[in-house]
Scaffold this motif. Structure first.
Motif, short mmCIF file in Angstrom:
data_model
loop_
_atom_site.label_atom_id
_atom_site.label_comp_id
_atom_site.label_asym_id
_atom_site.label_seq_id
_atom_site.Cartn_x
_atom_site.Cartn_y
_atom_site.Cartn_z
N SER A 75 0.83 -1.21 0.00
CA SER A 75 0.00 0.00 0.00
C SER A 75 0.86 1.26 0.00
O SER A 75 0.64 2.19 -0.79
CB SER A 75 -0.92 -0.02 1.22
N ARG A 76 1.87 1.30 0.86
CA ARG A 76 2.71 2.49 0.99
C ARG A 76 3.59 2.70 -0.23
O ARG A 76 3.79 3.84 -0.68
CB ARG A 76 3.55 2.39 2.26
N LEU A 77 4.12 1.61 -0.80
CA LEU A 77 4.97 1.76 -1.97
C LEU A 77 4.18 2.22 -3.19
O LEU A 77 4.68 3.00 -4.00
CB LEU A 77 5.70 0.45 -2.27
N LYS A 78 2.95 1.75 -3.33
CA LYS A 78 2.13 2.20 -4.47
C LYS A 78 1.81 3.69 -4.37
O LYS A 78 1.72 4.38 -5.39
CB LYS A 78 0.84 1.37 -4.55
N LEU A 79 1.67 4.19 -3.16
CA LEU A 79 1.45 5.62 -2.98
C LEU A 79 2.72 6.42 -3.24
O LEU A 79 2.67 7.54 -3.75
CB LEU A 79 0.96 5.89 -1.55
N ARG A 80 3.85 5.83 -2.89
CA ARG A 80 5.12 6.55 -2.98
C ARG A 80 5.76 6.49 -4.36
O ARG A 80 6.50 7.39 -4.75
CB ARG A 80 6.09 5.97 -1.94
N CYS A 81 5.50 5.42 -5.10
CA CYS A 81 6.15 5.20 -6.39
C CYS A 81 5.10 5.28 -7.50
O CYS A 81 4.33 4.33 -7.71
CB CYS A 81 6.84 3.83 -6.42
N ALA A 82 5.10 6.38 -8.18
CA ALA A 82 4.09 6.62 -9.23
C ALA A 82 4.12 5.53 -10.29
O ALA A 82 5.18 5.17 -10.80
CB ALA A 82 4.33 7.98 -9.87
N GLY A 83 2.93 4.99 -10.60
CA GLY A 83 2.81 4.01 -11.67
C GLY A 83 3.19 2.59 -11.29
O GLY A 83 3.12 1.68 -12.13
N LEU A 84 3.57 2.36 -10.04
CA LEU A 84 4.02 1.02 -9.65
C LEU A 84 2.86 0.03 -9.65
O LEU A 84 1.81 0.27 -9.06
CB LEU A 84 4.65 1.06 -8.25
N THR A 85 3.08 -1.10 -10.31
CA THR A 85 2.11 -2.20 -10.32
C THR A 85 2.64 -3.33 -9.45
O THR A 85 3.72 -3.87 -9.72
CB THR A 85 1.88 -2.72 -11.75
N VAL A 86 1.89 -3.68 -8.40
CA VAL A 86 2.25 -4.81 -7.56
C VAL A 86 1.46 -6.01 -8.07
O VAL A 86 0.24 -6.09 -7.89
CB VAL A 86 1.95 -4.53 -6.08
N ALA A 87 2.16 -6.94 -8.70
CA ALA A 87 1.49 -8.10 -9.30
C ALA A 87 1.01 -9.09 -8.26
O ALA A 87 0.09 -9.87 -8.52
CB ALA A 87 2.45 -8.77 -10.29
N GLY A 88 1.63 -9.07 -7.08
CA GLY A 88 1.22 -9.99 -6.04
C GLY A 88 2.18 -9.99 -4.87
O GLY A 88 3.24 -9.35 -4.91
N SER A 89 1.81 -10.71 -3.84
CA SER A 89 2.67 -10.85 -2.66
C SER A 89 2.26 -12.11 -1.91
O SER A 89 1.11 -12.55 -1.97
CB SER A 89 2.56 -9.63 -1.75
N GLN A 90 3.22 -12.68 -1.19
CA GLN A 90 2.95 -13.84 -0.33
C GLN A 90 3.83 -13.74 0.90
O GLN A 90 5.03 -13.44 0.78
CB GLN A 90 3.27 -15.16 -1.04
#
Length: 268
Positions: free
Chosen positions: A123-138
């Motif tokens: 959540s925080r990285l998507k706000l901080r890094c414009a255009g960032l796509t997080v494909a997933g996490s585990q």
């Protein structure tokens, strides 16, 4: 960009480079769909490789070992006169790679730590890094995995569409993970340790002055004394002694036999 190549520090081949060079190589590998196994190595990780031949083999087959800790940077400069002006700190490298990935349309994946940390991190990285796509996490399973489980994990990461994998399992598990996963994924794999907790807001960053003078370990020791006292008290002492022996040419550390891989270890 600065890249002076690899140099033997206590038997581990450390890359003497700057953030710009590291980020460029990682993002280019992501675009090309090729592996770029990377770890940000501080003193603890360096000593672990120095004292364990199997782990030294793994480290020395990774594509990039960047000097995460100031003492590792100082060692490069003292041993080889490189005048490297800055370290390549795992949390900063993570942020800069995510920023570049956002600009380049390169999706990323996060593996490790606990579910609440991952949720806050993404959540925080998507706000901080414009255009960032997080494909997933585990989150980590905090145990060794069977080969079937490990292969399934690799397939899930690949199916997500991710082109860069960040791993936060702690040293040395994350470097073992990167080494074992490299043959299963055609993408950069970055072992970045505490970067997950820092960017998730779960750990407080040390003051800049402590980071500059190489006392980040002391700040972390005060944060988690029971978990970290042995790591810092013992490994820091070992590092100083072994570095002096190498510096005075009393001891010439070997990078080890790179033709004899250690047994498979599948951490998750």
């Amino acid at each position: 960009m600065i890249n002076h190549g690899k140099w033997n520090v206590l038997g581990v081949n450390i890359d003497a480079l700057d953030y710009e060079s590291a980020v460029a190589r990682i993002v280019e590998s992501a675009k090309m769909g090729t592996t770029c196994t990377t770890t940000a190595l501080a003193v603890h990780g360096l000593i672990t490789g120095c004292l364990n031949a199997g782990h030294r083999f793994r480290l020395n087959t990774l594509d990039l070992i960047v000097p995460d800790g100031q003492p590792v940077r100082w060692a490069l400069n003292m041993l080889y006169g490189l005048d490297l002006r800055d370290r390549v700190y795992g949390p900063v490298l993570t942020l800069r790679v995510c920023e570049a990935a956002g600009r380049s349309g390169v999706p990323v994946y996060f593996y490790g730590s606990r579910a609440p940390v991952l949720e806050a991190l993404c959540s925080r990285l998507k706000l901080r890094c414009a255009g960032l796509t997080v494909a997933g996490s585990q989150p980590s399973k905090f145990r060794q995995l069977s080969r079937t489980e490990f292969d399934t994990l690799a397939a899930e990461i690949k199916a997500s569409g991710a082109q860069i994998l960040f791993v936060g399992l702690g040293c040395p598990r994350q470097e073992v993970f990167a080494y074992e996963m490299a043959g299963r994924l055609n993408m950069p794999i970055l072992a970045v340790g505490a970067a997950f907790d820092y960017h998730a807001g779960m750990l407080q960053e040390p003051p800049e002055i402590l980071q500059r003078v190489g006392l980040q370990w002391l700040f972390r020791l005060c944060q988690e004394p029971q978990r970290l006292w042995r790591r810092y008290m013992i490994t820091n002492s070992q590092f100083v002694v072994l570095l002096l022996l190498q510096l005075l040419h009393v001891w010439k550390p070997s990078v080890g036999d790179l033709n004899d891989p250690p047994p498979e270890m599948l951490y998750g």
